[in-house]
Design a protein around this motif. Structure first.
Motif, mmCIF file in Angstrom:
data_model
loop_
_atom_site.group_PDB
_atom_site.id
_atom_site.type_symbol
_atom_site.label_atom_id
_atom_site.label_comp_id
_atom_site.label_asym_id
_atom_site.label_seq_id
_atom_site.Cartn_x
_atom_site.Cartn_y
_atom_site.Cartn_z
ATOM 1 N N VAL A 91 0.822 -1.205 0.000
ATOM 2 C CA VAL A 91 0.000 0.000 0.000
ATOM 3 C C VAL A 91 0.860 1.262 0.000
ATOM 4 N N LYS A 92 2.037 1.189 0.600
ATOM 5 C CA LYS A 92 2.862 2.413 0.654
ATOM 6 C C LYS A 92 3.288 2.884 -0.738
ATOM 7 N N GLY A 93 3.201 1.995 -1.739
ATOM 8 C CA GLY A 93 3.522 2.407 -3.108
ATOM 9 C C GLY A 93 2.301 2.903 -3.876
ATOM 10 N N TYR A 94 1.122 2.885 -3.258
ATOM 11 C CA TYR A 94 -0.109 3.314 -3.942
ATOM 12 C C TYR A 94 -0.166 4.848 -4.045
ATOM 13 N N SER A 95 -0.826 5.310 -5.087
ATOM 14 C CA SER A 95 -1.129 6.746 -5.170
ATOM 15 C C SER A 95 -2.235 7.047 -4.148
ATOM 16 N N LEU A 96 -2.459 8.334 -3.880
ATOM 17 C CA LEU A 96 -3.522 8.706 -2.928
ATOM 18 C C LEU A 96 -4.891 8.218 -3.395
ATOM 19 N N THR A 149 -12.906 12.716 -1.480
ATOM 20 C CA THR A 149 -11.934 13.206 -2.461
ATOM 21 C C THR A 149 -11.005 14.268 -1.879
ATOM 22 N N ASN A 150 -11.124 14.499 -0.582
ATOM 23 C CA ASN A 150 -10.257 15.503 0.058
ATOM 24 C C ASN A 150 -8.780 15.185 -0.170
ATOM 25 N N GLY A 151 -8.047 16.159 -0.643
ATOM 26 C CA GLY A 151 -6.601 15.987 -0.804
ATOM 27 C C GLY A 151 -6.190 15.251 -2.062
ATOM 28 N N LEU A 152 -7.151 14.833 -2.882
ATOM 29 C CA LEU A 152 -6.774 14.108 -4.106
ATOM 30 C C LEU A 152 -6.505 15.083 -5.251
ATOM 31 N N ASP A 153 -5.659 14.632 -6.193
ATOM 32 C CA ASP A 153 -5.427 15.454 -7.382
ATOM 33 C C ASP A 153 -6.602 15.222 -8.358
#
Ligand SMILES: Nc1ncnc2c1ncn2[C@@H]1O[C@H](COP(=O)(O)OP(=O)(O)OP(=O)(O)O)[C@@H](O)[C@H]1O
Length: 306
Positions: A133-138, A163-167
């Protein structure tokens, strides 16, 4: 459809006070099966507090919550076994794979093994399920959070600002995912947000909360109806001209020397002709459109974030 079964969430005068402050003020939510209900409001409006009460994480000061036609106070465990939720950041182990995270939660709630494949398929994470999971995108992490919430096949999914904080790409992924849930998987979704644009694209219904009070609840169409274009006509003798139009059966609101007409946006040319023919001088004629954003800002007193 049976009314009692059809209404999944029903709150009656739901209220939460913190000391003297009333954070949620007599809210009457009504969410029906199959809806994507956008719970909108500026930061601090009371969305999270309401959601915490819906999930039994916080006791209401007064008022009540009914979910699936039952009282949350009396049948909490039974109700919550059919509700999936994602409130604030999802909790997962970064050093485990997505699959291992799902397996840990699956065992905890006693869901069947096949649930893992099912939820991975819904959130489209099969291909990266065996990566850490640490390699996952947000965006991927948030989808994993939704997959965790979907374990156990809930009927109702409650998402607090997912969706808070997502690009923008991450926001798009979550939006597309949520849109599919009612039709393809029979889920009802409550999603909170402070962003109208985001909700407008996916929700069937909206509730707008401002300073703890519900200021609008209805369909997206009903909200859009408030944004009907207004035809504005600037004339000499505005009082007489508005009287003349009223006598012709047209509802007019006069503001100074400008006449405001709603629902006749296609008649601009003919109204112009009628007025000129009757001897009035039209100096300006224009159509003022109001976007949903305008309506939202107006309703929330300009505090909504867009
Ligand atoms: N545990 C608490 N103790 C005291 N006040 C609280 C507590 N939880 C929330 N509040 C207050 O209640 C109000 C509503 O907060 P809430 O978090 O529900 O708003 P929100 O609409 O979810 O906003 P945001 O998007 O910023 O989370 C705020 O004024 C907040 O300070």
């Amino acid at each position: 459809m049976n009314e009692a079964v059809d209404v999944l969430i029903h709150t009656k005068d739901l209220t939460k006070k913190f000391g003297q402050q009333i954070s949620v003020d007599r809210i009457n939510l009504e969410i029906r099966r199959g809806q994507i209900y956008g719970f909108l409001g500026p930061n601090g409006a009371g969305k999270t507090t309401t959601i915490r009460m819906l999930l039994g994480l916080m006791k209401p000061s007064t008022g009540s919550v009914r979910i699936f036609g039952k009282s949350l106070e009396e049948d909490r465990i039974e109700i919550l076994s059919k509700v999936g939720s994602l409130v604030e950041s999802p909790s997962y182990y970064r050093n485990l794979t997505g699959y291992e995270n799902l397996e840990a939660t699956r065992q905890l709630i006693g869901a069947s093994k096949s649930e893992i494949e099912r939820v991975l398929d819904i959130v489209r994470l099969e291909e990266v399920a065996h990566q850490l999971v640490k390699g996952y995108s947000l965006g991927m992490r948030q989808r994993l959070g939704i997959a965790l919430a979907l374990l156990g096949n809930p009927e109702l999914l409650i998402l607090d600002e997912p969706t808070n904080g997502l690009d923008p790409a991450g926001i798009h992924e979550i939006r597309e995912l949520i849109k599919r849930l009612p039709q393809e998987y029979g889920l009802t979704v409550l999603i909170s947000s402070h962003n109208l644009n985001e909700i407008e694209l996916i929700a069937t219904h909206v509730g707008i909360i401002q300073k703890g009070k519900m200021i609008f609840q209805g369909t997206i169409q009903e909200l859009q109806e408030r944004s009907q274009p207004v035809l504005q006509i600037q004339v000499d003798q505005p009082e007489e001209a508005s009287q003349f139009l009223r006598e012709s059966g047209i509802a007019v609101i006069r503001q100074g020397d400008v006449l405001h007409i709603v629902g006749h946006e296609k008649d601009a040319g003919s109204l112009n002709k009628i007025l000129i023919h009757a001897g009035y001088e039209v100096s300006r004629l224009y159509l003022q459109t109001r976007s949903l954003e305008d309506i939202f800002l107006e309703l929330t007193g300009g505090e909504g974030t867009l």
